[in-house]
Enzyme design. Sequence first.
Site, PDB file in Angstrom:
ATOM      1  N   ASP A  39       0.783  -1.028   0.029  1.00  0.00           N
ATOM      2  CA  ASP A  39       0.108   0.060  -0.048  1.00  0.00           C
ATOM      3  C   ASP A  39       0.826   1.253  -0.069  1.00  0.00           C
ATOM      4  O   ASP A  39       2.074   1.357   0.560  1.00  0.00           O
ATOM      5  CB  ASP A  39      -0.972   0.047   0.999  1.00  0.00           C
ATOM      6  CG  ASP A  39      -2.219   0.802   1.214  1.00  0.00           C
ATOM      7  OD1 ASP A  39      -2.238   1.505   0.142  1.00  0.00           O
ATOM      8  OD2 ASP A  39      -2.814   1.016   2.214  1.00  0.00           O
ATOM      9  N   HIS A  56       2.999   3.423  -8.923  1.00  0.00           N
ATOM     10  CA  HIS A  56       2.535   2.401  -9.340  1.00  0.00           C
ATOM     11  C   HIS A  56       3.659   1.494  -9.947  1.00  0.00           C
ATOM     12  O   HIS A  56       4.189   0.202  -9.637  1.00  0.00           O
ATOM     13  CB  HIS A  56       1.445   1.689 -10.039  1.00  0.00           C
ATOM     14  CG  HIS A  56       0.178   2.024  -9.242  1.00  0.00           C
ATOM     15  ND1 HIS A  56      -0.208   1.738  -8.156  1.00  0.00           N
ATOM     16  CD2 HIS A  56      -1.015   2.858  -9.765  1.00  0.00           C
ATOM     17  CE1 HIS A  56      -1.341   2.099  -7.657  1.00  0.00           C
ATOM     18  NE2 HIS A  56      -1.952   2.886  -8.646  1.00  0.00           N
ATOM     19  N   LEU A 150      10.635 -20.910  -3.886  1.00  0.00           N
ATOM     20  CA  LEU A 150       9.643 -19.833  -3.697  1.00  0.00           C
ATOM     21  C   LEU A 150       8.386 -20.035  -4.353  1.00  0.00           C
ATOM     22  O   LEU A 150       8.353 -19.676  -5.868  1.00  0.00           O
ATOM     23  CB  LEU A 150      10.218 -18.502  -3.753  1.00  0.00           C
ATOM     24  CG  LEU A 150       9.370 -17.358  -3.513  1.00  0.00           C
ATOM     25  CD1 LEU A 150       8.792 -17.386  -2.020  1.00  0.00           C
ATOM     26  CD2 LEU A 150       9.872 -15.988  -3.707  1.00  0.00           C
ATOM     27  N   SER A 215      -8.219  -5.246   4.989  1.00  0.00           N
ATOM     28  CA  SER A 215      -8.755  -4.923   3.429  1.00  0.00           C
ATOM     29  C   SER A 215      -9.068  -6.217   2.705  1.00  0.00           C
ATOM     30  O   SER A 215      -8.809  -6.451   1.550  1.00  0.00           O
ATOM     31  CB  SER A 215      -7.811  -4.103   2.635  1.00  0.00           C
ATOM     32  OG  SER A 215      -7.768  -2.807   3.448  1.00  0.00           O
TER      33      SER A 215
HETATM   34  C1  FPP Z   1      -1.988   0.253  -3.310  1.00  0.00           C
HETATM   35  O1  FPP Z   1      -1.557   1.545  -3.367  1.00  0.00           O
HETATM   36  C2  FPP Z   1      -1.493  -0.563  -4.242  1.00  0.00           C
HETATM   37  C3  FPP Z   1      -2.044  -1.254  -5.487  1.00  0.00           C
HETATM   38  C4  FPP Z   1      -3.633  -1.028  -5.414  1.00  0.00           C
HETATM   39  C5  FPP Z   1      -1.530  -1.991  -6.508  1.00  0.00           C
HETATM   40  C6  FPP Z   1      -0.296  -2.539  -5.994  1.00  0.00           C
HETATM   41  C7  FPP Z   1       0.324  -2.967  -7.445  1.00  0.00           C
HETATM   42  C8  FPP Z   1       1.651  -2.806  -7.529  1.00  0.00           C
HETATM   43  C9  FPP Z   1       2.530  -2.635  -6.212  1.00  0.00           C
HETATM   44  C10 FPP Z   1       2.310  -3.100  -8.721  1.00  0.00           C
HETATM   45  C11 FPP Z   1       1.758  -3.921  -9.697  1.00  0.00           C
HETATM   46  C12 FPP Z   1       2.245  -5.235  -9.482  1.00  0.00           C
HETATM   47  C13 FPP Z   1       2.654  -6.255 -10.334  1.00  0.00           C
HETATM   48  C14 FPP Z   1       2.712  -7.740 -10.157  1.00  0.00           C
HETATM   49  C15 FPP Z   1       3.227  -5.796 -11.606  1.00  0.00           C
HETATM   50  P1  FPP Z   1      -2.299   2.739  -3.343  1.00  0.00           P
HETATM   51  O2  FPP Z   1      -2.643   3.260  -4.884  1.00  0.00           O
HETATM   52  O3  FPP Z   1      -3.706   2.322  -2.762  1.00  0.00           O
HETATM   53  O4  FPP Z   1      -1.687   3.894  -2.734  1.00  0.00           O
HETATM   54  P2  FPP Z   1      -2.394   5.004  -1.916  1.00  0.00           P
HETATM   55  O5  FPP Z   1      -3.079   4.205  -0.706  1.00  0.00           O
HETATM   56  O6  FPP Z   1      -1.217   5.731  -1.544  1.00  0.00           O
HETATM   57  O7  FPP Z   1      -3.363   5.911  -2.842  1.00  0.00           O
END
Ligand code: FPP
Length: 266
Positions: A39, A56, A150, A215
């Site tokens: 997150d 991201h 893994l 969540s």
């Molecule tokens: C949460 O941060 C993150 C996500 C919803 C996406 C997680 C994805 C990645 C780490 C990269 C993609 C993965 C792969 C396998 C390529 P947020 O956007 O909710 O952050 P915020 O709470 O600060 O807005």
Amino acid sequence: MQIFKPYLDDRVKALIDDLSLLEKIDIRCLPQSVAIIMDGNGRWAKKRGLPRAIGHRNGAERLRSIIKLSSALGIKYLTLYTFSTENWKRSYGEVAFLMDLMVEYLSREIDELHQNNIRIVPIGDLSALPLPTRRELEAGRNLTSANSGLTVNIAVNYGGRQELVDAVRLLAEQVCAGELTVEQIDEKAISDRLYTAGQIDPDLLIRTSGELRLSNYLLYQSAYSELYFTDVLWPDFSADEYLKALADYGHRERRFGKESSVKRGD
Ligand code: FPP
């Protein structure tokens, strides 16, 4: 206390800035299964005046060192929350970007993951995903299915409640078909019908960015997981931060409902 720090080769050590963190790791007290709620990508980007997509992208880059370190430490399962059933509520552009990022990431990394004996297992409802994303995830799963190192579970369009709904429906169908009796439904019967069937439950569940929630993540599997929350935003969650979480886990007393074996004041 004598610490049995892990042996790591130089390529893995190069991922770590503060090698003294290894002194804090007891190889006998490492988790076998780690789950991560990654997150804070959006806030990381906002702090820098950048578009959320860049957050991201940097979040995805973080996965390299975390996967490498998990593999080198002999952790058996790493479960990554990449897209929840609730994430469809985000803007069309952000959803499309995340779906494309998954394709880009997997197509670039899959050969190296395979060479490193890593098994990719997508968990969640893949049927609702755009075809290229679904194809890439399925190709990754098929290519790596016989690997014995893994296991990286990629939770995509994943929801813990939906996973339980799916398991309950399957059980009901099997009871109706006469393949199972009601009495045969026990914890293992449910566990065996989750997306993570056959795997061990997470010993350690990490959430970055200061939020203190699950969540809808691994609701059944996390019943006895140790929880680790950090204010660090996911794109800043370095190998060093991961080692801190693993060292912290090493000091937890896991009781599974039993009384404490540690005397007060110890
Ligand atoms: C949460 O941060 C993150 C996500 C919803 C996406 C997680 C994805 C990645 C780490 C990269 C993609 C993965 C792969 C396998 C390529 P947020 O956007 O909710 O952050 P915020 O709470 O600060 O807005």
